[in-house]
Design a protein around this motif. Sequence first.
Motif, PDB file in Angstrom:
ATOM      1  N   SER A  15       0.816  -1.075  -0.047  1.00  0.00           N
ATOM      2  CA  SER A  15      -0.105  -0.239  -0.210  1.00  0.00           C
ATOM      3  C   SER A  15       0.909   1.316   0.101  1.00  0.00           C
ATOM      4  O   SER A  15       0.335   2.300  -0.494  1.00  0.00           O
ATOM      5  CB  SER A  15      -1.151  -0.076   1.278  1.00  0.00           C
ATOM      6  N   ALA A  16       2.023   1.259   0.353  1.00  0.00           N
ATOM      7  CA  ALA A  16       2.971   2.534   0.502  1.00  0.00           C
ATOM      8  C   ALA A  16       3.890   2.544  -0.464  1.00  0.00           C
ATOM      9  O   ALA A  16       4.499   3.352  -0.442  1.00  0.00           O
ATOM     10  CB  ALA A  16       3.663   2.403   1.694  1.00  0.00           C
ATOM     11  N   THR A  17       3.851   1.476  -1.523  1.00  0.00           N
ATOM     12  CA  THR A  17       4.690   1.595  -2.694  1.00  0.00           C
ATOM     13  C   THR A  17       4.052   2.669  -3.426  1.00  0.00           C
ATOM     14  O   THR A  17       2.901   2.835  -3.929  1.00  0.00           O
ATOM     15  CB  THR A  17       4.739   0.278  -3.332  1.00  0.00           C
ATOM     16  N   ALA A  18       5.181   3.423  -3.930  1.00  0.00           N
ATOM     17  CA  ALA A  18       4.692   4.567  -4.858  1.00  0.00           C
ATOM     18  C   ALA A  18       4.307   4.224  -6.443  1.00  0.00           C
ATOM     19  O   ALA A  18       4.814   2.961  -6.735  1.00  0.00           O
ATOM     20  CB  ALA A  18       6.066   5.515  -5.092  1.00  0.00           C
ATOM     21  N   ARG A  19       3.312   4.864  -6.829  1.00  0.00           N
ATOM     22  CA  ARG A  19       2.865   4.414  -8.181  1.00  0.00           C
ATOM     23  C   ARG A  19       3.920   4.764  -9.113  1.00  0.00           C
ATOM     24  O   ARG A  19       4.887   5.725  -9.098  1.00  0.00           O
ATOM     25  CB  ARG A  19       1.603   4.977  -8.619  1.00  0.00           C
ATOM     26  N   VAL A  20       3.901   4.120 -10.495  1.00  0.00           N
ATOM     27  CA  VAL A  20       5.125   4.150 -11.417  1.00  0.00           C
ATOM     28  C   VAL A  20       4.609   5.628 -12.068  1.00  0.00           C
ATOM     29  O   VAL A  20       3.468   5.922 -12.236  1.00  0.00           O
ATOM     30  CB  VAL A  20       4.891   3.064 -12.543  1.00  0.00           C
ATOM     31  N   PRO A  21       5.554   6.341 -11.991  1.00  0.00           N
ATOM     32  CA  PRO A  21       5.396   7.620 -12.560  1.00  0.00           C
ATOM     33  C   PRO A  21       5.048   7.630 -14.015  1.00  0.00           C
ATOM     34  O   PRO A  21       5.413   6.767 -14.751  1.00  0.00           O
ATOM     35  CB  PRO A  21       6.961   8.443 -12.690  1.00  0.00           C
ATOM     36  N   PHE A  22       4.140   8.440 -14.357  1.00  0.00           N
ATOM     37  CA  PHE A  22       3.454   8.343 -15.919  1.00  0.00           C
ATOM     38  C   PHE A  22       4.367   8.884 -16.916  1.00  0.00           C
ATOM     39  O   PHE A  22       4.411   8.261 -18.143  1.00  0.00           O
ATOM     40  CB  PHE A  22       2.274   9.563 -15.962  1.00  0.00           C
ATOM     41  N   THR A  23       5.544   9.443 -16.554  1.00  0.00           N
ATOM     42  CA  THR A  23       6.352   9.999 -17.437  1.00  0.00           C
ATOM     43  C   THR A  23       7.333   8.778 -17.935  1.00  0.00           C
ATOM     44  O   THR A  23       7.923   8.682 -19.107  1.00  0.00           O
ATOM     45  CB  THR A  23       7.642  10.926 -17.004  1.00  0.00           C
ATOM     46  N   ARG A  24       7.597   7.755 -16.850  1.00  0.00           N
ATOM     47  CA  ARG A  24       8.146   6.687 -16.959  1.00  0.00           C
ATOM     48  C   ARG A  24       7.453   5.352 -17.987  1.00  0.00           C
ATOM     49  O   ARG A  24       7.781   4.918 -18.786  1.00  0.00           O
ATOM     50  CB  ARG A  24       8.670   5.947 -15.686  1.00  0.00           C
ATOM     51  N   LEU A  25       6.173   5.680 -17.574  1.00  0.00           N
ATOM     52  CA  LEU A  25       5.178   4.673 -18.598  1.00  0.00           C
ATOM     53  C   LEU A  25       5.165   5.343 -20.072  1.00  0.00           C
ATOM     54  O   LEU A  25       5.489   4.280 -21.126  1.00  0.00           O
ATOM     55  CB  LEU A  25       3.771   4.799 -17.992  1.00  0.00           C
ATOM     56  N   VAL A  26       5.499   6.487 -20.098  1.00  0.00           N
ATOM     57  CA  VAL A  26       5.381   7.156 -21.696  1.00  0.00           C
ATOM     58  C   VAL A  26       6.777   6.738 -22.309  1.00  0.00           C
ATOM     59  O   VAL A  26       6.907   6.178 -23.176  1.00  0.00           O
ATOM     60  CB  VAL A  26       5.389   8.582 -21.678  1.00  0.00           C
ATOM     61  N   GLY A  27       7.893   6.637 -21.332  1.00  0.00           N
ATOM     62  CA  GLY A  27       9.358   6.199 -22.137  1.00  0.00           C
ATOM     63  C   GLY A  27       9.344   4.962 -22.108  1.00  0.00           C
ATOM     64  O   GLY A  27       9.673   4.689 -23.425  1.00  0.00           O
ATOM     65  N   VAL A  28       8.551   3.968 -21.482  1.00  0.00           N
ATOM     66  CA  VAL A  28       8.557   2.769 -21.869  1.00  0.00           C
ATOM     67  C   VAL A  28       7.782   2.559 -23.083  1.00  0.00           C
ATOM     68  O   VAL A  28       8.284   1.669 -23.957  1.00  0.00           O
ATOM     69  CB  VAL A  28       8.013   1.786 -20.513  1.00  0.00           C
ATOM     70  N   GLU A  29       6.808   3.169 -23.230  1.00  0.00           N
ATOM     71  CA  GLU A  29       6.056   2.810 -24.470  1.00  0.00           C
ATOM     72  C   GLU A  29       6.515   3.508 -25.628  1.00  0.00           C
ATOM     73  O   GLU A  29       6.564   2.957 -26.780  1.00  0.00           O
ATOM     74  CB  GLU A  29       4.429   3.458 -24.400  1.00  0.00           C
ATOM     75  N   TRP A  30       7.316   4.514 -25.416  1.00  0.00           N
ATOM     76  CA  TRP A  30       8.125   5.100 -26.585  1.00  0.00           C
ATOM     77  C   TRP A  30       9.166   4.053 -27.035  1.00  0.00           C
ATOM     78  O   TRP A  30       9.206   3.745 -28.150  1.00  0.00           O
ATOM     79  CB  TRP A  30       8.664   6.330 -26.072  1.00  0.00           C
ATOM     80  N   ARG A  31       9.686   3.462 -25.956  1.00  0.00           N
ATOM     81  CA  ARG A  31      10.860   2.572 -26.581  1.00  0.00           C
ATOM     82  C   ARG A  31      10.104   1.210 -27.160  1.00  0.00           C
ATOM     83  O   ARG A  31      10.645   0.797 -27.932  1.00  0.00           O
ATOM     84  CB  ARG A  31      11.603   1.964 -25.287  1.00  0.00           C
ATOM     85  N   LYS A  32       9.119   0.811 -26.725  1.00  0.00           N
ATOM     86  CA  LYS A  32       8.321  -0.336 -27.340  1.00  0.00           C
ATOM     87  C   LYS A  32       7.879  -0.054 -28.599  1.00  0.00           C
ATOM     88  O   LYS A  32       8.001  -0.820 -29.647  1.00  0.00           O
ATOM     89  CB  LYS A  32       7.061  -0.628 -26.473  1.00  0.00           C
ATOM     90  N   MET A  33       7.823   1.076 -29.128  1.00  0.00           N
ATOM     91  CA  MET A  33       7.279   1.673 -30.302  1.00  0.00           C
ATOM     92  C   MET A  33       8.380   2.033 -31.239  1.00  0.00           C
ATOM     93  O   MET A  33       8.289   1.375 -32.419  1.00  0.00           O
ATOM     94  CB  MET A  33       6.322   3.022 -30.369  1.00  0.00           C
ATOM     95  N   THR A  34       9.725   2.305 -30.766  1.00  0.00           N
ATOM     96  CA  THR A  34      10.629   2.698 -31.671  1.00  0.00           C
ATOM     97  C   THR A  34      12.076   1.762 -31.574  1.00  0.00           C
ATOM     98  O   THR A  34      12.612   1.646 -32.482  1.00  0.00           O
ATOM     99  CB  THR A  34      10.927   4.202 -31.530  1.00  0.00           C
ATOM    100  N   ASP A  35      12.270   1.168 -30.360  1.00  0.00           N
ATOM    101  CA  ASP A  35      13.482   0.373 -30.112  1.00  0.00           C
ATOM    102  C   ASP A  35      13.106  -0.944 -30.311  1.00  0.00           C
ATOM    103  O   ASP A  35      13.321  -1.811 -29.519  1.00  0.00           O
ATOM    104  CB  ASP A  35      13.972   0.643 -28.832  1.00  0.00           C
TER     105      ASP A  35
END
Length: 275
Positions: A15-35
């Motif tokens: 419950s105290a674990t921080a949520r994954v930052p949205f910018t990190r999610l965007v970066g991951v999806e960017w890499r999935k799309m291009t890399d």
Amino acid sequence: MSHAAPAAQLAIDVSATARVPFTRLVGVEWRKMTDTRAGFWLMLITGLLLIAAIGITELVVQLNDLGIGFNGWVQVMITPLTLLLPVFPIIAVTSEWGQRTSLVTFTLEPHRLRVLLAKLVAVVLFAVGVIVVSVGLAAIANVVNAGIDGSSPEWNLPAATLTWIIVQLLCYFLMAFGLATVTLSSPGGIAFFYVVALLLPLVVYSILLALLSWAPDVIPYIDMNYSMAPYLAAENDPTVMFLEKKPLAVVTSILLWVVLPFVIGFRRVLTSEPK
């Protein structure tokens, strides 16, 4: 003799674990799309097509002593973008389901809507970047062509027309994204997109426009290409003289091919069971 620990003691409190930052999610999806291999080859082929389009156009212009300004070069750049780049948003969505990585993605980030929004942001950023590069290449080609001719560059592209070009390209990117969420299949999404975006306008709608008197009044309401064509064409362009500027047609075509697929597709992604 050992005893099993109570279930309550084995539970892990996250419950105290921080949520994954949205910018990190965007970066991951960017890499999935291009890399990826598919992304690399698509970008390479698109880049080669852009260079080939510039070279062939310059050759034709010089051999036939034709005049081409910034507007013409931008139009030359649009064709490769329309043909190949919408595949990127389709892959961005369907790769999760076709390659069964959705189990990992939705385990690390169980909020599927955040994942979808991250994919959408990555797609829009990619589209904007590609459009900026393409317009920049068109400007360079315009200057080089004028230098070869020994004349001044002709900047004959109104800001309103450039805006509509950008809007149309972004709408097609978003349409591809929405159709991909509906099909959740790379082959299905790609086929669906090219049927709607290319085959129907070129094969079906063009024939109907030529044969039926009511077609110019109806087709712009169901096809984004024809609804936006009057805003993109030059004045007195004979190819669109039979079409009128209808803001309502633009709105309805976007609702039909962008908003509706988003509603259906997002609902499907949020409720489907990854396997």
